[in-house]
Design an enzyme around this catalytic site. Structure first.
Site, PDB file in Angstrom:
ATOM      1  N   HIS A 120      -5.880   2.737   1.389  1.00 44.90           N
ATOM      2  CA  HIS A 120      -5.147   3.883   1.951  1.00 44.90           C
ATOM      3  C   HIS A 120      -5.862   4.516   3.152  1.00 44.90           C
ATOM      4  CE1 HIS A 120      -3.128   3.249  -1.731  1.00 44.90           C
ATOM      5  NE2 HIS A 120      -3.881   4.002  -2.487  1.00 44.90           N
ATOM      6  N   ASP A 122       0.917  -1.133   0.000  1.00 44.38           N
ATOM      7  CA  ASP A 122       0.000   0.000   0.000  1.00 44.38           C
ATOM      8  C   ASP A 122       0.961   1.187   0.000  1.00 44.38           C
ATOM      9  OD1 ASP A 122      -1.516   2.207   0.620  1.00 44.38           O
ATOM     10  OD2 ASP A 122      -2.932   1.064   1.819  1.00 44.38           O
ATOM     11  N   HIS A 123       1.182   1.788  -1.166  1.00 43.40           N
ATOM     12  CA  HIS A 123       2.309   2.723  -1.257  1.00 43.40           C
ATOM     13  C   HIS A 123       2.134   3.931  -0.332  1.00 43.40           C
ATOM     14  CE1 HIS A 123      -0.392   4.534  -4.253  1.00 43.40           C
ATOM     15  NE2 HIS A 123       0.155   5.658  -3.874  1.00 43.40           N
TER      16      HIS A 123
HETATM   17  P1  NAD Z   1       0.320  -2.198 -17.054  1.00 44.23           P
HETATM   18  O1  NAD Z   1      -0.913  -2.625 -17.754  1.00 44.23           O
HETATM   19  O2  NAD Z   1       1.003  -0.948 -17.466  1.00 44.23           O
HETATM   20  O3  NAD Z   1       1.389  -3.376 -17.140  1.00 44.23           O
HETATM   21  C1  NAD Z   1       1.040  -4.741 -17.063  1.00 44.23           C
HETATM   22  C2  NAD Z   1       2.247  -5.608 -17.347  1.00 44.23           C
HETATM   23  O4  NAD Z   1       1.848  -6.975 -17.288  1.00 44.23           O
HETATM   24  C3  NAD Z   1       2.898  -5.402 -18.698  1.00 44.23           C
HETATM   25  O5  NAD Z   1       4.300  -5.500 -18.536  1.00 44.23           O
HETATM   26  C4  NAD Z   1       2.390  -6.607 -19.517  1.00 44.23           C
HETATM   27  O6  NAD Z   1       3.265  -7.016 -20.534  1.00 44.23           O
HETATM   28  C5  NAD Z   1       2.337  -7.664 -18.440  1.00 44.23           C
HETATM   29  N1  NAD Z   1       1.417  -8.773 -18.782  1.00 44.23           N
HETATM   30  C6  NAD Z   1       0.081  -8.723 -18.987  1.00 44.23           C
HETATM   31  N2  NAD Z   1      -0.387  -9.962 -19.278  1.00 44.23           N
HETATM   32  C7  NAD Z   1       0.663 -10.819 -19.248  1.00 44.23           C
HETATM   33  C8  NAD Z   1       0.830 -12.225 -19.427  1.00 44.23           C
HETATM   34  N3  NAD Z   1      -0.201 -13.039 -19.728  1.00 44.23           N
HETATM   35  N4  NAD Z   1       2.062 -12.755 -19.297  1.00 44.23           N
HETATM   36  C9  NAD Z   1       3.118 -11.970 -19.011  1.00 44.23           C
HETATM   37  N5  NAD Z   1       3.027 -10.640 -18.809  1.00 44.23           N
HETATM   38  C10 NAD Z   1       1.816 -10.059 -18.921  1.00 44.23           C
HETATM   39  O7  NAD Z   1      -0.054  -2.163 -15.486  1.00 44.23           O
HETATM   40  P2  NAD Z   1       0.591  -1.241 -14.332  1.00 44.23           P
HETATM   41  O8  NAD Z   1      -0.065   0.088 -14.340  1.00 44.23           O
HETATM   42  O9  NAD Z   1       2.073  -1.307 -14.395  1.00 44.23           O
HETATM   43  O10 NAD Z   1       0.077  -1.973 -12.999  1.00 44.23           O
HETATM   44  C11 NAD Z   1       0.615  -3.200 -12.544  1.00 44.23           C
HETATM   45  C12 NAD Z   1       0.045  -3.514 -11.165  1.00 44.23           C
HETATM   46  O11 NAD Z   1       0.368  -2.467 -10.274  1.00 44.23           O
HETATM   47  C13 NAD Z   1      -1.467  -3.656 -11.109  1.00 44.23           C
HETATM   48  O12 NAD Z   1      -1.787  -4.581 -10.100  1.00 44.23           O
HETATM   49  C14 NAD Z   1      -1.923  -2.271 -10.678  1.00 44.23           C
HETATM   50  O13 NAD Z   1      -3.182  -2.287 -10.040  1.00 44.23           O
HETATM   51  C15 NAD Z   1      -0.826  -1.925  -9.714  1.00 44.23           C
HETATM   52  N6  NAD Z   1      -0.646  -0.489  -9.495  1.00 44.23           N
HETATM   53  C16 NAD Z   1      -0.239   0.334 -10.501  1.00 44.23           C
HETATM   54  C17 NAD Z   1      -0.050   1.688 -10.267  1.00 44.23           C
HETATM   55  C18 NAD Z   1       0.451   2.619 -11.330  1.00 44.23           C
HETATM   56  O14 NAD Z   1       0.712   3.767 -10.983  1.00 44.23           O
HETATM   57  N7  NAD Z   1       0.596   2.196 -12.562  1.00 44.23           N
HETATM   58  C19 NAD Z   1      -0.299   2.211  -8.989  1.00 44.23           C
HETATM   59  C20 NAD Z   1      -0.713   1.355  -7.984  1.00 44.23           C
HETATM   60  C21 NAD Z   1      -0.878   0.005  -8.253  1.00 44.23           C
END
Ligand code: NAD
Length: 505
Positions: free
Chosen positions: A240, A177-178
């Site tokens: 949060h 939970d950042h």
């Molecule tokens: P994103 O969609 O940008 O990236 C998803 C990644 O998963 C990509 O690298 C994609 O290639 C990979 N992927 C998808 N399906 C795949 C498969 N079948 N096999 C292998 N790789 C696969 O998502 P994101 O924004 O980076 O978020 C990732 C996680 O972090 C999620 O759980 C999201 O809720 C969480 N999160 C993200 C943020 C943010 O700021 N982006 C903030 C808080 C939490």
């Protein structure tokens, strides 16, 4: 700082989170010597990137940190890319081979940290493959960092937890939970427990109400698809806001250790009243932004955002009153408010103290209050974008007579200090490397938070009514203000008033 020996495997290495947060945080740790000669990172995702392409991306993501050419080259040389479909078992065998090779090359003592930075749908699949393909049979530690959201309700979170527990012990699971990595959130405990003047009055005898705000001025941006399925309650309150509440409400731990702090946070969450449906209707307000403008900028309504259903009933705003049923807090409302497209971005906590028992000065012309009563003392904790805290007191106006005036004692960190403090993800990665789970959420906290939130969600799901509309740029629907007014309180943080006074809203 001591160097950490580790192989970090990132699932979702091409994603937004990895690029925006993880690589820069790893570089900061590298600069500090936490990561030096004995670390390697395997990035996996679906795209067929080469190591060279991966190095280019890493270099790009750390550009703002102004690395020297030597740092850039040396740092990125520790990164390896493997195209990987998380559902394909054979890919884990290749991953295992590469892991063993890197372990020898960098002498990593078989320490493995897995970071699941991709859709939670895959978390169960990934961990079960890590076990079935014997990737965890190592002499060093094996830990997993899991991104939010952890489930979408209690039942799905429970199922996910069961899957992960088949593979990892609770102590090796680091649920992110950042917010818990933010400086001022960590400072909450210092404010409370290092200052007797606060801790001795931190209860229902002296505190009138507590207000937790997490306001965003942005809309859903490019996350419309995800957000429309989630909404503000699940996206912000379940994690949060309830985490902040537990840190504010918990009893002093007997030691400042992971085990003791967790135990107190869990007890605090268990004391949060789980509402009946009627109580939810009485105590919670949900809203959705419509088009609006602020400072001559026009913003579209939620329904016009990309990847959002045009008849969506997803809430982009939640305000509510929570009660903590224990000796310390009985009768003190914890008001919470969060939303998108609000007037200003800001996370801040207001602790509003009770009025003095007898107002000696009520016959004076009081500059701050129309009805002659004194303004309350308020402790405000600023979490972001500025960090610090302030205390509002009453003093005497200089001059003849006895008119009281509000005085504000304030400590805000300068932007230079903020810039140089470690980013939340950097702190959390270091904690995970150190095996310190204090700033991560334990399963019992997740479970209790879902129990609190599920009844609210289920009550809304049963209703035909849509969320209440509020114009983009305001601080939510008027019902969110009425929620406090009916108990004789008001929101302390009202940035919209500042804009309204100047004709900007
Ligand atoms: P994103 O969609 O940008 O990236 C998803 C990644 O998963 C990509 O690298 C994609 O290639 C990979 N992927 C998808 N399906 C795949 C498969 N079948 N096999 C292998 N790789 C696969 O998502 P994101 O924004 O980076 O978020 C990732 C996680 O972090 C999620 O759980 C999201 O809720 C969480 N999160 C993200 C943020 C943010 O700021 N982006 C903030 C808080 C939490």
């Amino acid at each position: 700082m001591n160097e950490k020996k580790v192989l970090l495997t990132i699932f979702g290495a091409t994603g937004d989170l990895a690029q925006r947060k993880l690589y820069p945080s790893l570089f900061r740790l590298y600069r500090k010597g936490v990561l030096a000669d004995h670390f390697a990172v395997i990035g996996t995702a679906r795209r067929p990137w080469s190591d060279e392409k991966y190095h280019q991306v890493i270099t790009e993501t750390i550009k703002d940190l102004e690395p020297t050419a030597a740092e850039e080259k040396e740092f990125s040389s520790h990164f390896y890319y493997q195209s990987h479909d998380v559902t394909d078992t054979s890919h884990y065998d290749t991953l295992k081979e590469l892991s063993n090779k890197l372990d020898k090359k960098y002498q990593l003592e078989e320490n493995r940290l897995f970071y699941l930075a991709m859709s939670p749908n895959f978390f169960g699949t990934i961990v079960s493959h890590l076990k079935s393909q014997k990737m965890l049979e190592v002499d060093g530690f094996h830990r997993v960092i899991i991104e939010k959201p952890f489930g979408s309700d209690y039942a799905s979170a429970y199922k996910l937890n069961e899957e992960i527990n088949q593979v990892f012990e609770e102590d090796d699971i680091y649920r992110i939970d950042h917010y818990l990595g933010k400086e001022m959130i960590q400072n909450l405990s210092a404010i409370r427990f290092a200052n007797n003047i606060f801790e001795s009055i931190w209860n229902n005898r002296y505190i009138d109400n507590v207000q937790i705000n997490i306001a965003e001025d942005l809309g859903v941006e490019e996350r419309g698809g995800y957000y429309d399925k989630s909404g503000a309650l699940k996206d912000m309150v379940q994690n949060h806001i309830l985490q902040i509440l537990s840190l504010l409400a918990m009893e002093p731990p007997v030691a400042f250790s992971e085990k003791e702090i967790r135990a107190e946070k869990i007890k605090a969450l268990e004391a949060v009243r789980i509402y009946s449906e009627n109580e939810v209707r009485e105590n919670f307000v949900r809203g959705q932004y419509t088009a609006g403008n602020i400072e001559d900028k026009n913003f579209e309504g939620y329904h016009s955002e990309a990847n959002v259903a045009s008849d969506s009933t997803t809430e982009t705003f939640v305000a509510g009153k929570l009660l903590v049923d224990n000796f310390r807090w009985s009768g003190v409302p914890f008001y919470i408010r969060t939303g998108k497209r609000l007037t200003e971005k800001g996370s801040r906590i207001n602790i509003i103290f009770k009025q003095v028992p007898f107002n000696l000065f009520k016959n004076d012309i009081n500059a701050a209050c129309d009805n002659g009563s004194l303004p309350p003392n308020i402790l405000t904790i600023y979490i972001q974008p500025t960090e610090g805290f302030s205390l509002s007191l009453n003093g005497k106006e200089i001059g003849q007579g006895f008119t009281t005036v509000p005085i504000k004692l304030e400590q805000r960190n300068s932007s230079e200090i903020i810039e140089n403090t470690p980013e939340a993800y950097e702190k959390l990665l270091l904690d995970a490397l150190n095996g310190d789970g204090t700033n991560f959420t334990h399963w019992d906290e997740v479970a209790q938070s879902w129990r609190i939130v599920d009844v609210i969600r289920n009550t809304w799901d049963k209703e035909d009514a849509s969320p209440l509309p509020y114009s983009a740029g305001t601080m939510g629907p008027k019902e969110a203000f009425e929620l406090l007014e009916k108990s004789g309180s008001t929101w302390i943080w009202q940035p919209d008033d500042w804009y309204k006074d100047r004709g900007l809203l």
